[in-house]
Design a protein around this motif. Structure first.
Motif, PDB file in Angstrom:
ATOM      1  N   LYS A  56      -7.978  -1.845 -27.252  1.00 24.57           N
ATOM      2  CA  LYS A  56      -7.496  -0.491 -26.954  1.00 24.57           C
ATOM      3  C   LYS A  56      -7.189  -0.324 -25.466  1.00 24.57           C
ATOM      4  O   LYS A  56      -6.281   0.425 -25.110  1.00 24.57           O
ATOM      5  CB  LYS A  56      -8.533   0.567 -27.355  1.00 24.57           C
ATOM      6  CG  LYS A  56      -9.019   0.461 -28.791  1.00 24.57           C
ATOM      7  CD  LYS A  56      -7.906   0.659 -29.791  1.00 24.57           C
ATOM      8  CE  LYS A  56      -8.435   0.733 -31.211  1.00 24.57           C
ATOM      9  NZ  LYS A  56      -7.523   0.157 -32.187  1.00 24.57           N
ATOM     10  N   ALA A  57      -7.963  -0.979 -24.618  1.00 25.06           N
ATOM     11  CA  ALA A  57      -7.739  -0.798 -23.180  1.00 25.06           C
ATOM     12  C   ALA A  57      -8.106  -2.063 -22.419  1.00 25.06           C
ATOM     13  O   ALA A  57      -9.033  -2.776 -22.794  1.00 25.06           O
ATOM     14  CB  ALA A  57      -8.576   0.373 -22.673  1.00 25.06           C
ATOM     15  N   PHE A 107     -14.761   1.638 -27.577  1.00 29.21           N
ATOM     16  CA  PHE A 107     -13.441   1.033 -27.754  1.00 29.21           C
ATOM     17  C   PHE A 107     -13.488  -0.451 -27.417  1.00 29.21           C
ATOM     18  O   PHE A 107     -14.199  -0.843 -26.491  1.00 29.21           O
ATOM     19  CB  PHE A 107     -12.407   1.691 -26.821  1.00 29.21           C
ATOM     20  CG  PHE A 107     -12.457   3.186 -26.823  1.00 29.21           C
ATOM     21  CD1 PHE A 107     -12.012   3.901 -27.936  1.00 29.21           C
ATOM     22  CD2 PHE A 107     -12.951   3.892 -25.733  1.00 29.21           C
ATOM     23  CE1 PHE A 107     -12.072   5.287 -27.945  1.00 29.21           C
ATOM     24  CE2 PHE A 107     -13.012   5.275 -25.728  1.00 29.21           C
ATOM     25  CZ  PHE A 107     -12.572   5.979 -26.844  1.00 29.21           C
ATOM     26  N   THR A 118     -12.533  -3.182 -25.448  1.00 35.43           N
ATOM     27  CA  THR A 118     -11.972  -3.162 -24.090  1.00 35.43           C
ATOM     28  C   THR A 118     -12.034  -4.560 -23.497  1.00 35.43           C
ATOM     29  O   THR A 118     -12.989  -5.301 -23.749  1.00 35.43           O
ATOM     30  CB  THR A 118     -12.826  -2.216 -23.203  1.00 35.43           C
ATOM     31  OG1 THR A 118     -13.074  -1.022 -23.932  1.00 35.43           O
ATOM     32  CG2 THR A 118     -12.141  -1.877 -21.908  1.00 35.43           C
ATOM     33  N   PHE A 131      -3.391   0.872 -23.579  1.00 35.73           N
ATOM     34  CA  PHE A 131      -3.691   1.396 -22.233  1.00 35.73           C
ATOM     35  C   PHE A 131      -4.103   0.279 -21.268  1.00 35.73           C
ATOM     36  O   PHE A 131      -4.992  -0.519 -21.596  1.00 35.73           O
ATOM     37  CB  PHE A 131      -4.861   2.394 -22.295  1.00 35.73           C
ATOM     38  CG  PHE A 131      -4.581   3.582 -23.168  1.00 35.73           C
ATOM     39  CD1 PHE A 131      -3.794   4.637 -22.710  1.00 35.73           C
ATOM     40  CD2 PHE A 131      -5.087   3.632 -24.457  1.00 35.73           C
ATOM     41  CE1 PHE A 131      -3.530   5.730 -23.524  1.00 35.73           C
ATOM     42  CE2 PHE A 131      -4.828   4.718 -25.283  1.00 35.73           C
ATOM     43  CZ  PHE A 131      -4.040   5.771 -24.817  1.00 35.73           C
ATOM     44  N   TYR A 187       0.935   3.200 -19.695  1.00 39.13           N
ATOM     45  CA  TYR A 187       1.076   3.280 -21.150  1.00 39.13           C
ATOM     46  C   TYR A 187       2.003   2.177 -21.656  1.00 39.13           C
ATOM     47  O   TYR A 187       3.093   1.983 -21.098  1.00 39.13           O
ATOM     48  CB  TYR A 187       1.629   4.657 -21.553  1.00 39.13           C
ATOM     49  CG  TYR A 187       0.777   5.793 -21.042  1.00 39.13           C
ATOM     50  CD1 TYR A 187      -0.332   6.221 -21.753  1.00 39.13           C
ATOM     51  CD2 TYR A 187       1.072   6.405 -19.830  1.00 39.13           C
ATOM     52  CE1 TYR A 187      -1.124   7.250 -21.274  1.00 39.13           C
ATOM     53  CE2 TYR A 187       0.279   7.434 -19.347  1.00 39.13           C
ATOM     54  CZ  TYR A 187      -0.814   7.851 -20.069  1.00 39.13           C
ATOM     55  OH  TYR A 187      -1.608   8.864 -19.584  1.00 39.13           O
ATOM     56  N   ILE A 196      -8.251   7.948 -24.384  1.00 37.99           N
ATOM     57  CA  ILE A 196      -8.152   6.811 -25.319  1.00 37.99           C
ATOM     58  C   ILE A 196      -8.525   7.266 -26.734  1.00 37.99           C
ATOM     59  O   ILE A 196      -7.872   6.913 -27.710  1.00 37.99           O
ATOM     60  CB  ILE A 196      -9.059   5.636 -24.852  1.00 37.99           C
ATOM     61  CG1 ILE A 196      -8.628   5.185 -23.454  1.00 37.99           C
ATOM     62  CG2 ILE A 196      -8.991   4.474 -25.831  1.00 37.99           C
ATOM     63  CD1 ILE A 196      -9.568   4.190 -22.797  1.00 37.99           C
ATOM     64  N   THR A 225      -6.499   6.774 -30.387  1.00 39.76           N
ATOM     65  CA  THR A 225      -6.933   5.636 -31.202  1.00 39.76           C
ATOM     66  C   THR A 225      -7.946   5.998 -32.303  1.00 39.76           C
ATOM     67  O   THR A 225      -8.397   5.123 -33.025  1.00 39.76           O
ATOM     68  CB  THR A 225      -7.578   4.548 -30.311  1.00 39.76           C
ATOM     69  OG1 THR A 225      -8.737   5.110 -29.682  1.00 39.76           O
ATOM     70  CG2 THR A 225      -6.617   4.028 -29.270  1.00 39.76           C
TER      71      THR A 225
END
Ligand code: GAP
Length: 535
Positions: free
Chosen positions: A432-433, A459, A461, A483, A501, A519, A523
């Motif tokens: 996600k990030a 998340f 990450t 992200f 983004y 986030i 998500t």
């Protein structure tokens, strides 16, 4: 033919060939991308792989798990009358006798004597039908270009001589093929192949053997030979694990009809025509739900599940135009209605999910073969009956492929640069990030780690400090990370980071304490669930 017309026909043919070649090229790139960026590897690749068997890699497994979570929750969380199970892959062999798989789970095969290649006879004929359909579509396309806005497609199809000629050919062949398949008339299937002058794509000859039946189930032995080993099968569908547990679940869960049982698990088929990457595999995964209902209500529930399942697909936002239903004309002997949800892959519209009205066939068969009474006592009717079943059955791997195909994009950027990006639905993205310190010094890595530690409980990450920021962005684009969070020197004083983004490549300055909500909003699967239940 007039010279201009010849030129136009030639130009259309070239255009079509270019489109097909481009789509094939794109598909090859997607397959290569899946390997290069850790989504899918050929199984046991160091030994040159195993035909039509694949492994999911570090990013692939995250995406796959997210797909499964979306399906599982949509069934068991959103429906209080649907529960899940996880049945064993090995089942008593009589299961497969009762279900009809031992006797009828066959493909009609034919060999070419010159190339020694084996084909599915039905696939060869279906490809011939598709060729005729292509000819019709090309005529329509040509006319559309010629007449522009004023073109009336329905009228053209109903009146154009060449279209009518092709259509008559298609209808006759389709009728002959359907009759042969319904009766499983193997001699007739061979005769169609000969009459249509279908050649082997490798040898180019028509030197065909007779058509034979080939059972698709893998078998193995359970127990030692001394004890008398038992031949058992690797399940070719997960559905039977649900049927044989119907009574157990209904009784222990005190389930009242209508109710459903959902299951996700591996299935195995010795596919002969195994191609198109993970589209047709020998070991694959299914997500199936059997919905038990009162006899006579099946058409209502069939329609309900047809609508709900399409809504589930569309909620991901891959593009509504990429889906279509394909209602079955030829029904399996136990079904009284069936439809596929097809997705537009680079190689055409293909089945991703099947919705079947299976009557009471499976439960009745298991009752007959086991000698057990498999029924439901309906307190309102004060009567027992064998429930009817609506099945929704989707392949995880095909779902995965459809998402990858629609997400993959090569984009031209200003300044002549290109980027490869996966526009994955953010809820399904494997990562996600990604948190990145601008430089590997001045306390920036420590701050970046701190932010990552704050986000990682909620998340998936990652952290990346290698290479230029531009290169790091490209790496994340290629795996579809929505992200990228950059920590720079100002972060240490103003408590803000730069969020970039994936889809727009836009950058915003965001306060560290607002990252979590930013986030989450993009998500959180709950947003999808709400969409499913309200719209
Ligand atoms: N219980 C019903 C059943 O198994 P199916 O149409 O044979 O029905 C359901 O399979 C779904 O399973 C298909 O729509 C497809 O997504 C997936 N599937 C079937 N065979 C597959 C294969 N060889 N490789 C990958 N997915 C497959």
């Amino acid at each position: 033919m007039h010279n201009c017309q010849i030129l136009r026909t030639f130009a259309t043919k070239i255009e079509n060939l270019i489109t097909m070649a481009t789509q094939e090229e794109t598909f090859k790139k997607i397959v290569a991308h899946c390997k290069e960026y850790g989504f899918v590897f050929p199984s046991s690749e160091i030994y040159d792989g195993l035909g039509a068997v694949y492994d999911y890699a570090q990013n692939g497994v995250e995406l796959k798990n997210n797909i499964k979570r979306y399906w599982w929750d949509s069934m068991t969380l959103l429906h209080e009358n649907i529960v899940g199970i996880d049945a064993a892959i090995f089942m008593h062999p009589t299961t497969w006798k009762a279900s009809g798989h031992v006797d009828a789970f066959n493909d009609p095969l034919i060999d070419n004597r010159d190339s020694k290649k084996r084909y599915r006879a039905d696939v060869l004929i279906e490809e011939q039908l598709a060729k005729i359909e292509d000819k019709i579509n090309k005529e329509v396309e040509k006319a559309h270009k010629r007449f522009g806005e004023s073109f009336d497609e329905a009228q053209f199809r109903a009146t154009n001589g060449r279209v009518l000629e092709h259509q008559a050919k298609w209808d006759a062949l389709h009728q002959r093929y359907s009759d042969a398949m319904n009766k499983m008339d193997l001699d007739e299937l061979k005769q169609i192949i000969l009459d249509e002058e279908i050649v082997c794509p490798i040898s180019g000859t028509r030197n065909w053997t007779d058509v034979r039946q080939f059972n698709l189930m893998f078998s193995t032995d359970m127990g030692s030979t001394a004890d008398g080993a038992m031949k058992i099968y690797l399940r070719p569908e997960t559905a039977q694990g649900i049927f044989v547990n119907y009574l157990n679940v209904q009784k222990t869960g005190r389930m009242k009809i209508p109710f459903g049982i959902a299951q996700i698990g591996k299935a195995f088929r010795n596919e002969i025509v195994a191609r198109q990457f993970i589209f047709r595999m020998r070991e694959f995964e299914q997500m199936e739900m059997q919905f038990f209902i009162k006899p006579g209500t099946e058409m209502e529930w069939f329609e309900h599940w047809k609508q709900f399942r399409l809504k589930w697909h569309k909620a991901l936002g891959l593009g509504d135009e990429k889906y279509r239903y394909h209602d079955h004309e030829k029904l399996a002997h136990y079904a009284n209605a069936a439809t596929d949800i097809e997705f537009q892959m680079p190689f055409g519209f293909k089945e991703v999910e099947g919705i079947h009205s299976r009557t009471n066939f499976d439960l009745s068969q298991h009752a007959k073969y086991s000698g057990k009474k498999i029924e439901y006592f309906d307190p309102e009717m004060n009567q027992s009956y064998t429930p009817y079943v609506i099945e929704t059955s989707i392949g995880v791997d095909r779902m995965f492929l459809s998402i990858m195909c629609s997400a993959y994009q090569e984009e031209q950027l200003e300044g002549g640069d290109t980027r490869v990006v996966l526009h994955l639905p953010a809820v399904l993205a494997p990562v996600k990030a990604c948190v990145m310190p601008l430089v590997k010094k001045d306390g920036l890595p420590e701050k970046a780690r701190e932010i990552m530690d704050m986000l990682k409980f909620d998340f998936k990450t990652t952290y990346d400090e290698k290479d230029s920021i531009g290169k790091r962005y490209r790496r994340q684009d290629a795996i579809g990370t929505p992200f990228c969070i950059t920590v720079d020197h100002d972060t240490l004083t103003d408590g803000c980071v730069t969020v970039r983004y994936r889809d727009t490549m836009q950058q915003d300055r965001v306060r560290i304490e607002d990252l979590h909500e930013l986030i989450r909003k993009a998500t959180d699967m709950k947003l999808l669930y709400r969409k499913l239940m309200t719209e």
